[in-house]
Motif scaffolding. Sequence first.
Motif: not given
Length: 130
Positions: A75-77, A84-86, A94-99, A126-128
């Motif tokens: 999920l982190r990856v 990065k795609g956005s 931010i990745v940790e916040k998505v988790i 949005h990332a989630h």
Amino acid sequence: QDHYDFSLRNIKAVLVQAGSLKREKFPGTESQLCLKAMMDMNLPKFAKDDVPLFMGMLGDLFPGLQPEDAGLADLRVKAAEDLKGSDLEASPHIVEKVIHLWDTLRTRHGVMLVGQTGSGKTTTQHAHKQ
């Protein structure tokens, strides 16, 4: 935050989460399962300054124990790739916040993202979604 609610309802929520993790074939030990359930149900409630205190209390309850990620590496990856795609920087924060958001949505019926302007609320949402 003025106070936290550690009533019997909170204990029940931790036990329900532990049962849910067990049914999902949690890969760690029973102690790691209890630690993860406590973290899942309590960390999202805390103000940033109170997290180290809570983690210290958990360290006293479970000395030397590290929580098992339960397959969140994938999920982190994926979250980093989506950022990065956005055309956004995939910062570890931010990745940790998505988790955290993903984990919270698994355990709660409703969620409100709050924070100061520019703190990453919309980016996290949005990332989630992706």
